[in-house]
Design a protein around this motif. Structure first.
Motif, short mmCIF file in Angstrom:
data_model
loop_
_atom_site.label_atom_id
_atom_site.label_comp_id
_atom_site.label_asym_id
_atom_site.label_seq_id
_atom_site.Cartn_x
_atom_site.Cartn_y
_atom_site.Cartn_z
N UNK A 1 -47.49 39.06 -77.19
CA UNK A 1 -47.70 38.33 -75.94
C UNK A 1 -48.91 38.86 -75.19
N UNK A 2 -49.08 40.18 -75.16
CA UNK A 2 -50.21 40.78 -74.45
C UNK A 2 -51.52 40.43 -75.13
N UNK A 3 -51.52 40.41 -76.46
CA UNK A 3 -52.74 40.08 -77.20
C UNK A 3 -53.09 38.61 -77.02
N UNK A 4 -52.08 37.74 -77.06
CA UNK A 4 -52.35 36.31 -76.85
C UNK A 4 -52.95 36.06 -75.48
N UNK A 5 -52.48 36.78 -74.49
CA UNK A 5 -53.00 36.59 -73.13
C UNK A 5 -54.48 36.93 -73.05
N UNK A 6 -54.91 37.90 -73.83
CA UNK A 6 -56.31 38.32 -73.80
C UNK A 6 -57.21 37.46 -74.69
N UNK A 7 -56.81 37.24 -75.94
CA UNK A 7 -57.71 36.57 -76.90
C UNK A 7 -57.02 35.47 -77.70
N UNK A 8 -55.87 35.03 -77.23
CA UNK A 8 -55.11 34.05 -78.00
C UNK A 8 -55.82 32.73 -78.19
N UNK A 9 -56.71 32.38 -77.28
CA UNK A 9 -57.40 31.10 -77.39
C UNK A 9 -58.32 31.06 -78.61
N UNK A 10 -58.83 32.20 -79.02
CA UNK A 10 -59.80 32.24 -80.12
C UNK A 10 -59.22 32.82 -81.40
N UNK A 11 -57.93 33.01 -81.45
CA UNK A 11 -57.35 33.65 -82.63
C UNK A 11 -55.91 33.19 -82.83
N UNK A 12 -55.38 33.52 -84.00
CA UNK A 12 -53.97 33.30 -84.28
C UNK A 12 -53.28 34.66 -84.25
N UNK A 13 -52.26 34.78 -83.41
CA UNK A 13 -51.56 36.06 -83.22
C UNK A 13 -50.14 35.93 -83.76
N UNK A 14 -49.82 36.78 -84.74
CA UNK A 14 -48.50 36.77 -85.37
C UNK A 14 -47.73 38.03 -84.96
#
Length: 319
Positions: free
Chosen positions: A252-265
């Motif tokens: 969740x923390x990673x998506x908040x920072x860069x989730x728009x430009x990446x896929x976070x699993x």
């Protein structure tokens, strides 16, 4: 005295300027009687504008929030400020804001007189964006972006010149479907009428777009949505970098920072896997740097080499 329609628009513009207007002051600004002002207020209410009245010696009027958003009336300076602000918002990292900004920008520019369009273009040309991640796309012309957006909205055939990655120039005739903001670039998803297939086009490589005036019935896109179509197309391009990184941080923390430009699993409560498809390793390097978390690069090896190179350069910068 101005006619009723002109006066009503002027009244609406004044009400949108300040939160509260004393009735006598508002009537004086419009050059009408208080009785005529009341009739004009009733007319605005019939049109759906929620205008509240306060009675008494100091009585007046204010425009309040309603159930729906009625049309706004803006003056020249406000229109220019709105267009420039929307252009900046089109490069935003906020989820969903970029696409919405382009749609609104297309509407504003469409009804803007030429003299105001020139002001907007002058401001854009003389303004240098200062965002750390750079512009949305190299050489991106807002005029091109809005022209494409209008064609998508109106289901109008579009013609333009296109420069491919190998510098090959072609003329295209397409049925535009959607604009997609992905990473720092804009893509047009469209059905190519010459090649009889769906394509995505980088907007910064697209020049002289113009609608033909001919409308079409939209086709079914062979994907869940336009964003998925672009991602899949980019994933199949061999010259792009396929980035895969393990990050010691909650998903969740990673998506908040860069989730728009990446896929976070999500792997577990404190670890996740990040994947990106990019034509430059600069962006993944910067993105990983802002995570404030340890990570391990799985692919590609070139990314690890670049991170080590940047780290050595940063170390040499110490006092």
């Amino acid at each position: 005295m101005a006619n009723t329609s002109t006066r009503t628009l002027r009244l609406l513009s004044l009400l949108q300027t300040y939160r509260y207007w004393p009735g006598t002051q508002l009537a004086e600004r419009l050059g009408i009687s208080v009785r005529t002002l009341r009739r004009d207020i009733d007319r605005l209410r019939e049109l759906g504008y929620p205008v509240e009245a306060q009675r008494g010696v100091d009585g007046g009027y204010q425009l309040t929030a309603g159930a729906v958003l009625p049309p706004l009336v803006v003056d020249d300076e406000e229109a220019v400020a709105l267009a420039v602000g929307l252009q900046a918002a089109a490069q935003s990292a906020v989820e969903g804001l970029a696409e919405s900004s382009v749609r609104v920008l297309a509407k504003v520019v469409q009804v803007m007189p030429p003299r105001l369009r020139r002001q907007v273009e002058a401001l854009r040309a003389m303004t240098l964006p200062a965002g750390w991640n750079g512009p949305a796309s190299p050489g991106l012309d807002p005029g091109v972006l809005t022209a494409v957006a209008l064609a998508c909205r109106d289901s109008e055939h579009l013609r333009f010149s296109y420069t491919a990655a190998d510098d090959q120039h072609t003329n295209r005739h397409v049925e535009p479907h959607r604009l997609v903001s992905l990473g720092r670039r804009w893509y047009l998803v469209a059905y190519d009428l010459t090649r009889h297939d769906w394509r995505n086009f980088r907007v910064d490589r697209l020049t002289a777009p113009h609608g033909t005036g001919s409308r079409f019935r939209p086709r079914d896109l062979p994907a869940a949505d336009a964003a998925e179509f672009v991602r899949t197309s980019l994933d199949n391009q061999p010259h792009l970098h396929q980035v895969e990184v393990l990050v010691d941080a909650p998903a969740a923390a990673v998506r908040e920072r860069i989730g728009r430009w990446s896929t976070v699993e999500e792997l577990d409560a404190e670890h996740c896997r990040v994947r990106m498809t990019t034509d430059s390793l600069d962006w993944p390097t910067m993105a990983l740097g802002v995570l404030d978390a340890d990570f391990r690069v799985l692919n590609p090896p070139e990314l690890l080499e670049q991170i080590h190179s940047w780290g050595a350069r940063f170390n040499r910068a110490r006092a």
